[in-house]
Write a protein that holds these residues in place. Structure first.
Motif, PDB file in Angstrom:
ATOM      1  N   LEU A 137       4.189  34.389  18.107  1.00 15.48           N
ATOM      2  CA  LEU A 137       3.932  35.264  19.254  1.00 15.48           C
ATOM      3  C   LEU A 137       4.878  34.955  20.388  1.00 15.48           C
ATOM      4  CD1 LEU A 137       0.025  35.359  19.276  1.00 15.48           C
ATOM      5  CD2 LEU A 137       1.589  37.256  18.743  1.00 15.48           C
ATOM      6  N   ALA A 138       5.183  33.680  20.579  1.00 16.00           N
ATOM      7  CA  ALA A 138       6.106  33.303  21.647  1.00 16.00           C
ATOM      8  C   ALA A 138       7.480  33.896  21.401  1.00 16.00           C
ATOM      9  CB  ALA A 138       6.199  31.780  21.746  1.00 16.00           C
ATOM     10  N   PHE A 139       7.941  33.823  20.130  1.00 12.86           N
ATOM     11  CA  PHE A 139       9.245  34.409  19.828  1.00 12.86           C
ATOM     12  C   PHE A 139       9.219  35.916  19.991  1.00 12.86           C
ATOM     13  CE2 PHE A 139      12.184  31.235  18.696  1.00 12.86           C
ATOM     14  CZ  PHE A 139      11.499  30.182  18.109  1.00 12.86           C
ATOM     15  N   ALA A 140       8.135  36.532  19.568  1.00 13.86           N
ATOM     16  CA  ALA A 140       8.020  37.987  19.732  1.00 13.86           C
ATOM     17  C   ALA A 140       8.033  38.359  21.196  1.00 13.86           C
ATOM     18  CB  ALA A 140       6.722  38.489  19.073  1.00 13.86           C
ATOM     19  N   CYS A 141       7.329  37.550  22.012  1.00 16.17           N
ATOM     20  CA  CYS A 141       7.287  37.811  23.452  1.00 16.17           C
ATOM     21  C   CYS A 141       8.677  37.745  24.053  1.00 16.17           C
ATOM     22  CB  CYS A 141       6.382  36.800  24.141  1.00 16.17           C
ATOM     23  SG  CYS A 141       6.366  36.913  25.936  1.00 16.17           S
ATOM     24  N   ALA A 191      10.770  40.685  25.939  1.00 19.79           N
ATOM     25  CA  ALA A 191      11.195  40.506  27.324  1.00 19.79           C
ATOM     26  C   ALA A 191      12.663  40.843  27.472  1.00 19.79           C
ATOM     27  CB  ALA A 191      10.910  39.074  27.768  1.00 19.79           C
ATOM     28  N   ALA A 192      13.472  40.417  26.454  1.00 19.89           N
ATOM     29  CA  ALA A 192      14.898  40.705  26.511  1.00 19.89           C
ATOM     30  C   ALA A 192      15.137  42.202  26.366  1.00 19.89           C
ATOM     31  CB  ALA A 192      15.617  39.919  25.422  1.00 19.89           C
ATOM     32  N   ALA A 193      14.231  42.899  25.675  1.00 21.37           N
ATOM     33  CA  ALA A 193      14.450  44.309  25.386  1.00 21.37           C
ATOM     34  C   ALA A 193      14.240  45.183  26.618  1.00 21.37           C
ATOM     35  CB  ALA A 193      13.522  44.762  24.267  1.00 21.37           C
ATOM     36  N   PHE A 194      13.306  44.833  27.497  1.00 24.48           N
ATOM     37  CA  PHE A 194      13.053  45.669  28.672  1.00 24.48           C
ATOM     38  C   PHE A 194      13.709  45.036  29.889  1.00 24.48           C
ATOM     39  CE2 PHE A 194      11.081  47.687  32.234  1.00 24.48           C
ATOM     40  CZ  PHE A 194      10.929  48.991  31.810  1.00 24.48           C
ATOM     41  N   ASP A 195      14.591  45.797  30.515  1.00 24.14           N
ATOM     42  CA  ASP A 195      15.420  45.282  31.604  1.00 24.14           C
ATOM     43  C   ASP A 195      14.913  45.822  32.939  1.00 24.14           C
ATOM     44  OD1 ASP A 195      17.427  44.285  33.179  1.00 24.14           O
ATOM     45  OD2 ASP A 195      19.057  45.386  32.204  1.00 24.14           O
ATOM     46  N   LEU A 196      14.206  44.981  33.686  1.00 23.02           N
ATOM     47  CA  LEU A 196      13.725  45.345  35.016  1.00 23.02           C
ATOM     48  C   LEU A 196      14.790  44.968  36.044  1.00 23.02           C
ATOM     49  CD1 LEU A 196      11.798  46.174  37.230  1.00 23.02           C
ATOM     50  CD2 LEU A 196      10.531  44.041  36.877  1.00 23.02           C
ATOM     51  N   GLN A 197      15.347  45.989  36.698  1.00 29.00           N
ATOM     52  CA  GLN A 197      16.438  45.782  37.641  1.00 29.00           C
ATOM     53  C   GLN A 197      15.981  46.068  39.065  1.00 29.00           C
ATOM     54  OE1 GLN A 197      20.226  47.451  36.616  1.00 29.00           O
ATOM     55  NE2 GLN A 197      19.952  47.140  34.420  1.00 29.00           N
ATOM     56  N   ILE A 252       8.197  54.388  30.963  1.00 27.89           N
ATOM     57  CA  ILE A 252       7.897  53.242  30.105  1.00 27.89           C
ATOM     58  C   ILE A 252       7.197  53.714  28.833  1.00 27.89           C
ATOM     59  CG2 ILE A 252       6.459  51.167  29.896  1.00 27.89           C
ATOM     60  CD1 ILE A 252       7.139  50.494  32.780  1.00 27.89           C
ATOM     61  N   ALA A 253       6.284  54.662  28.970  1.00 24.17           N
ATOM     62  CA  ALA A 253       5.594  55.194  27.791  1.00 24.17           C
ATOM     63  C   ALA A 253       6.569  55.896  26.847  1.00 24.17           C
ATOM     64  CB  ALA A 253       4.496  56.166  28.227  1.00 24.17           C
ATOM     65  N   TRP A 254       7.593  56.526  27.380  1.00 24.43           N
ATOM     66  CA  TRP A 254       8.603  57.170  26.539  1.00 24.43           C
ATOM     67  C   TRP A 254       9.419  56.162  25.735  1.00 24.43           C
ATOM     68  CZ3 TRP A 254      11.379  61.344  30.056  1.00 24.43           C
ATOM     69  CH2 TRP A 254      10.496  62.420  30.268  1.00 24.43           C
ATOM     70  N   GLY A 255       9.564  54.956  26.276  1.00 25.35           N
ATOM     71  CA  GLY A 255      10.325  53.935  25.562  1.00 25.35           C
ATOM     72  C   GLY A 255      11.713  53.667  26.098  1.00 25.35           C
ATOM     73  N   VAL A 256      11.921  53.859  27.422  1.00 25.75           N
ATOM     74  CA  VAL A 256      13.219  53.506  28.003  1.00 25.75           C
ATOM     75  C   VAL A 256      13.455  52.004  27.860  1.00 25.75           C
ATOM     76  CG1 VAL A 256      13.261  55.436  29.636  1.00 25.75           C
ATOM     77  CG2 VAL A 256      12.225  53.256  30.325  1.00 25.75           C
ATOM     78  N   ASP A 257      14.710  51.606  27.948  1.00 25.49           N
ATOM     79  CA  ASP A 257      15.076  50.207  27.740  1.00 25.49           C
ATOM     80  C   ASP A 257      14.996  49.374  29.011  1.00 25.49           C
ATOM     81  OD1 ASP A 257      16.130  50.310  24.838  1.00 25.49           O
ATOM     82  OD2 ASP A 257      17.089  52.009  25.826  1.00 25.49           O
ATOM     83  N   GLY A 258      14.759  50.017  30.124  1.00 26.58           N
ATOM     84  CA  GLY A 258      14.648  49.329  31.402  1.00 26.58           C
ATOM     85  C   GLY A 258      14.582  50.353  32.511  1.00 26.58           C
ATOM     86  N   LEU A 259      14.399  49.870  33.730  1.00 28.73           N
ATOM     87  CA  LEU A 259      14.340  50.743  34.908  1.00 28.73           C
ATOM     88  C   LEU A 259      15.026  50.056  36.072  1.00 28.73           C
ATOM     89  CD1 LEU A 259      10.618  52.002  34.830  1.00 28.73           C
ATOM     90  CD2 LEU A 259      12.661  53.344  34.270  1.00 28.73           C
ATOM     91  N   ALA A 263       2.861  45.398  32.885  1.00 29.42           N
ATOM     92  CA  ALA A 263       1.707  44.606  32.444  1.00 29.42           C
ATOM     93  C   ALA A 263       0.649  45.496  31.802  1.00 29.42           C
ATOM     94  CB  ALA A 263       1.129  43.831  33.625  1.00 29.42           C
ATOM     95  N   ARG A 264       0.422  46.673  32.383  1.00 28.09           N
ATOM     96  CA  ARG A 264      -0.570  47.591  31.810  1.00 28.09           C
ATOM     97  C   ARG A 264      -0.156  48.072  30.423  1.00 28.09           C
ATOM     98  NH1 ARG A 264      -1.071  50.295  36.989  1.00 28.09           N
ATOM     99  NH2 ARG A 264      -0.212  52.204  36.106  1.00 28.09           N
ATOM    100  N   HIS A 265       1.154  48.155  30.194  1.00 25.82           N
ATOM    101  CA  HIS A 265       1.658  48.577  28.884  1.00 25.82           C
ATOM    102  C   HIS A 265       1.812  47.407  27.917  1.00 25.82           C
ATOM    103  CE1 HIS A 265       2.696  52.900  29.368  1.00 25.82           C
ATOM    104  NE2 HIS A 265       2.693  52.590  30.670  1.00 25.82           N
ATOM    105  N   GLY A 266       1.448  46.211  28.360  1.00 27.23           N
ATOM    106  CA  GLY A 266       1.532  45.053  27.489  1.00 27.23           C
ATOM    107  C   GLY A 266       2.931  44.497  27.319  1.00 27.23           C
ATOM    108  N   LEU A 267       3.844  44.830  28.226  1.00 21.08           N
ATOM    109  CA  LEU A 267       5.201  44.305  28.149  1.00 21.08           C
ATOM    110  C   LEU A 267       5.262  42.927  28.809  1.00 21.08           C
ATOM    111  CD1 LEU A 267       7.294  47.479  29.104  1.00 21.08           C
ATOM    112  CD2 LEU A 267       7.017  46.483  26.826  1.00 21.08           C
ATOM    113  N   PRO A 268       5.946  41.983  28.192  1.00 24.26           N
ATOM    114  CA  PRO A 268       6.131  40.668  28.835  1.00 24.26           C
ATOM    115  C   PRO A 268       6.888  40.825  30.141  1.00 24.26           C
ATOM    116  CG  PRO A 268       6.713  40.578  26.514  1.00 24.26           C
ATOM    117  CD  PRO A 268       6.547  42.022  26.842  1.00 24.26           C
ATOM    118  N   LEU A 269       6.564  40.015  31.123  1.00 18.89           N
ATOM    119  CA  LEU A 269       7.151  40.134  32.449  1.00 18.89           C
ATOM    120  C   LEU A 269       8.258  39.106  32.668  1.00 18.89           C
ATOM    121  CD1 LEU A 269       3.887  40.548  34.538  1.00 18.89           C
ATOM    122  CD2 LEU A 269       5.347  42.328  33.574  1.00 18.89           C
TER     123      LEU A 269
END
Length: 320
Positions: free
Chosen positions: A14-18, A22-28, A292-299, A312-318
């Motif tokens: 789970l840690a590796f999956a997390c 986290a690397a997949a979603f880019d919060l800018q 985020i629901a559509w599946g963008v790679d970041g915002l 967090a509501r979508h279950g994405l690691p922060l």
């Protein structure tokens, strides 16, 4: 014992999956965290880091004496700049490339001018009097000193083919940026983005390993898809009218469209072409949630804390 070991193994998986997610979603954090602190200042970048972002988004220009500085406008913005006497800069502000670094840094950019549309839009922004336009060197040094070894930098070149007198030639601009990035050994942590794809082409030639992000918009304030001067000679009609295909032809890894122009179909098309899609600048919670629901790679957002809450509501690691 077997049960404990199984649980431990599951935790590792789970840690590796997390970490992968986290690397997949880019919060800018846009211009640092412009919703909370003065844009493109060290205070704004500290705020973004304290909030927790993957990437610091910022803009750069070049002073008359050749310093790369973190600043959005090609002229000092009268909505946020005061001179050494504390008076607001008159409209139009002086061109960045007409000022030396010392002259530029005599100006205070730590609060918004009351009564302006800018101040009304960012009513929650907290002033930090005394903030100066920082150099890119100073930003890199601050982030390193703070121990943020993983955060990335998405650096936009502020240049326009419609106002060539306000910036260096694209090749010279790209060369100056790459020099600073390499001097600080930030090659693996930097993406270069621009509406003016001429600088992206120059970066490709000078530093082909640096990833590129192609900014696009069809807005009254900027339309870089209807004029080949913006897109380094590439023409939308030569690529079936498809913006993702145009970005692919440029060789960019990321497409950053204005968020209001992105559709689910375009997102799917871009993903099918192997592009990441990171829209700008998304501040409304409903829009953040939808994208985020559509599946963008970041915002890219002026309010990274809002994005974190919805992630967090979508279950994405922060981001840390």
């Amino acid at each position: 014992m077997k049960f404990s070991l199984a649980r431990a193994g599951l935790a590792v998986l789970l840690a590796f999956a997390c970490c992968g997610n986290a690397a997949a979603f880019d919060l800018q954090g846009h211009r640092g965290a412009r919703g909370m602190a003065p844009e493109n200042t060290l205070a704004a970048f500290r705020q973004a880091l304290a909030t927790g972002v993957t990437t610091l988004e910022l803009d750069v220009g070049i002073t008359r004496d050749g310093h790369l500085v973190v600043m959005h406008d090609q002229r000092l913005n009268p909505d946020l700049a005061r001179d050494g006497s504390g008076d607001w800069v008159a409209t139009p502000g002086p061109a960045l490339n007409s000022l030396t670094l010392a002259e530029l840094q005599r100006h205070d950019v730590g609060r918004l001018r009351p009564g302006t549309r800018y101040a009304q839009t960012f009513a929650d922004q907290q002033p930090v009097d005394g903030e100066r336009v920082p150099t890119l060197d100073a930003l890199f040094e601050m982030v390193r000193a703070m121990g943020h070894a993983q955060v990335r930098f998405n650096i936009e070149t502020k240049i326009s083919p419609l106002a060539p007198e306000l910036a260096p030639e694209p090749e010279a601009f790209a060369h100056a940026l790459i020099d600073v990035v390499r001097r600080h050994r930030m090659d693996e942590r930097v993406t270069v983005q621009s509406f003016d794809w001429r600088t992206l082409r120059a970066v490709q030639r000078l530093a082909p390993a640096l990833p590129l992000a192609a900014l696009t918009a069809r807005l009254p304030s900027i339309d870089n898809l209807s004029d080949g001067r913006w897109t380094a000679g590439l023409r939308l009609q030569d690529h079936g009218g498809s913006v993702p295909r145009l970005v692919q032809a440029l060789g960019a890894r990321t497409w950053s469209p204005f968020h209001g122009e992105l559709t689910e179909a375009l997102l799917a098309e871009a993903h099918a072409l192997g592009l990441k899609v990171i829209p700008w600048t998304v501040n409304d919670p409903a829009q953040i949630d939808r994208l985020i629901a559509w599946g963008v790679d970041g915002l890219i957002s002026d309010h990274p804390a809002r994005v974190r809450a919805i992630m967090a509501r979508h279950g994405l690691p922060l981001p840390r």
